[in-house]
Scaffold this motif. Sequence first.
Motif, PDB file in Angstrom:
ATOM      1  N   ALA A 163       0.836  -1.198   0.000  1.00 54.14           N
ATOM      2  CA  ALA A 163       0.000   0.000   0.000  1.00 54.14           C
ATOM      3  C   ALA A 163       0.873   1.252   0.000  1.00 54.14           C
ATOM      4  CB  ALA A 163      -0.917   0.005   1.228  1.00 54.14           C
ATOM      5  N   VAL A 164       0.262   2.352  -0.372  1.00 51.99           N
ATOM      6  CA  VAL A 164       1.003   3.611  -0.415  1.00 51.99           C
ATOM      7  C   VAL A 164       1.618   3.897   0.947  1.00 51.99           C
ATOM      8  CG1 VAL A 164      -0.337   4.631  -2.275  1.00 51.99           C
ATOM      9  CG2 VAL A 164      -1.128   4.878   0.080  1.00 51.99           C
ATOM     10  N   THR A 165       2.802   4.453   0.959  1.00 54.23           N
ATOM     11  CA  THR A 165       3.515   4.667   2.211  1.00 54.23           C
ATOM     12  C   THR A 165       3.213   6.016   2.852  1.00 54.23           C
ATOM     13  OG1 THR A 165       5.421   5.509   0.980  1.00 54.23           O
ATOM     14  CG2 THR A 165       5.407   3.162   1.538  1.00 54.23           C
ATOM     15  N   TYR A 166       2.497   6.883   2.151  1.00 51.61           N
ATOM     16  CA  TYR A 166       2.166   8.180   2.741  1.00 51.61           C
ATOM     17  C   TYR A 166       0.676   8.466   2.539  1.00 51.61           C
ATOM     18  CZ  TYR A 166       2.104  13.080   3.934  1.00 51.61           C
ATOM     19  OH  TYR A 166       1.812  14.267   4.530  1.00 51.61           O
ATOM     20  N   VAL A 216       0.963   4.529   8.185  1.00 50.51           N
ATOM     21  CA  VAL A 216       0.048   3.860   9.106  1.00 50.51           C
ATOM     22  C   VAL A 216       0.563   4.057  10.532  1.00 50.51           C
ATOM     23  CG1 VAL A 216      -0.811   1.607   9.852  1.00 50.51           C
ATOM     24  CG2 VAL A 216      -0.727   2.179   7.422  1.00 50.51           C
ATOM     25  N   HIS A 258      -6.599  -0.750   9.871  1.00 49.76           N
ATOM     26  CA  HIS A 258      -5.420   0.089  10.063  1.00 49.76           C
ATOM     27  C   HIS A 258      -5.881   1.528  10.241  1.00 49.76           C
ATOM     28  CE1 HIS A 258      -6.241   0.662   5.784  1.00 49.76           C
ATOM     29  NE2 HIS A 258      -5.523   1.774   5.838  1.00 49.76           N
ATOM     30  N   LEU A 268      -4.464   5.836  10.322  1.00 49.98           N
ATOM     31  CA  LEU A 268      -3.433   6.843  10.098  1.00 49.98           C
ATOM     32  C   LEU A 268      -3.306   7.790  11.293  1.00 49.98           C
ATOM     33  CD1 LEU A 268      -4.336   7.774   6.407  1.00 49.98           C
ATOM     34  CD2 LEU A 268      -2.807   5.978   7.232  1.00 49.98           C
ATOM     35  N   GLN A 317      -7.916   6.129   6.930  1.00 51.88           N
ATOM     36  CA  GLN A 317      -7.228   4.943   6.427  1.00 51.88           C
ATOM     37  C   GLN A 317      -6.709   5.194   5.014  1.00 51.88           C
ATOM     38  OE1 GLN A 317      -9.373   1.081   7.578  1.00 51.88           O
ATOM     39  NE2 GLN A 317     -11.021   2.576   7.706  1.00 51.88           N
ATOM     40  N   GLN A 318      -5.820   4.312   4.562  1.00 51.48           N
ATOM     41  CA  GLN A 318      -5.320   4.388   3.193  1.00 51.48           C
ATOM     42  C   GLN A 318      -6.385   3.810   2.259  1.00 51.48           C
ATOM     43  OE1 GLN A 318      -1.683   2.159   3.335  1.00 51.48           O
ATOM     44  NE2 GLN A 318      -0.475   3.869   4.102  1.00 51.48           N
ATOM     45  N   GLU A 362      -6.376   3.037  -0.938  1.00 51.14           N
ATOM     46  CA  GLU A 362      -5.922   1.942  -1.804  1.00 51.14           C
ATOM     47  C   GLU A 362      -5.912   0.615  -1.046  1.00 51.14           C
ATOM     48  OE1 GLU A 362      -1.905   0.548  -4.283  1.00 51.14           O
ATOM     49  OE2 GLU A 362      -1.913   2.411  -3.129  1.00 51.14           O
ATOM     50  N   ARG A 363      -5.345   0.637   0.140  1.00 55.41           N
ATOM     51  CA  ARG A 363      -5.292  -0.587   0.954  1.00 55.41           C
ATOM     52  C   ARG A 363      -6.688  -1.060   1.321  1.00 55.41           C
ATOM     53  NH1 ARG A 363      -1.948  -1.336   6.673  1.00 55.41           N
ATOM     54  NH2 ARG A 363      -2.903  -3.317   7.294  1.00 55.41           N
TER      55      ARG A 363
END
Length: 205
Positions: free
Chosen positions: A54-57, A60, A139, A141, A155-156, A158-159
């Motif tokens: 998943a995107v890192t920014y 998490v 998860h 943020l 949350q992200q 994409e994930r």
Amino acid sequence: MVLSQQEQQAFLSAIERVKQDNQTLLENSKQHPIWPLQVIPRLHGALDLIATQAVTYPAVACASGCNHCCHLTVEINSAEASFIVYRWIAERRELAALRHVCQAYMDASREHVGLPCPLLQDQLCSIYAYRPAVCRKAHSLDQSACAGRAPHIPQQLERLLKSEAWIEGVTRALDSFQTQQRQPLPQALLQVLDALERQQSEQQA
């Protein structure tokens, strides 16, 4: 969360791909004594991979010992409940202990809300290696949002979408062979334990 029409279509297509893929696996595994469980570790592996890709920014905020989400009601389907019991037995853990914590939770939940998961021990998940898919998907943020039990946890996207597609696709694949009943985790585990006891009694009769 509002998706564009293109995002909605991509999400639905992803669910269908996962469903078809896992239906094929289930069909080819029917001769195996635990064939419905074959897709569960596959689902868990996919969710773990999604988490790493998943995107890192933004990053998490979840970390070891952070267990705010372990005080929420977790629902699992019957296949995943069976898988947890299967792994519990494989680790030579006492079924009586599993029954005790689940029954204690069910009794206490009649009077209290927000109880910690019965499988949370010393602030850590005691079945982390085979924790449910919904727990793997979870998860945040922002830990403060979790601690404050905010109605919406950042949350992200994409994930979240990729994880939801896998969970829903696998559920639909399982439903095509055997309808999956979703229940709170302790209740689902007790149901599996009851079925095991009945099976053992019939074999001994």
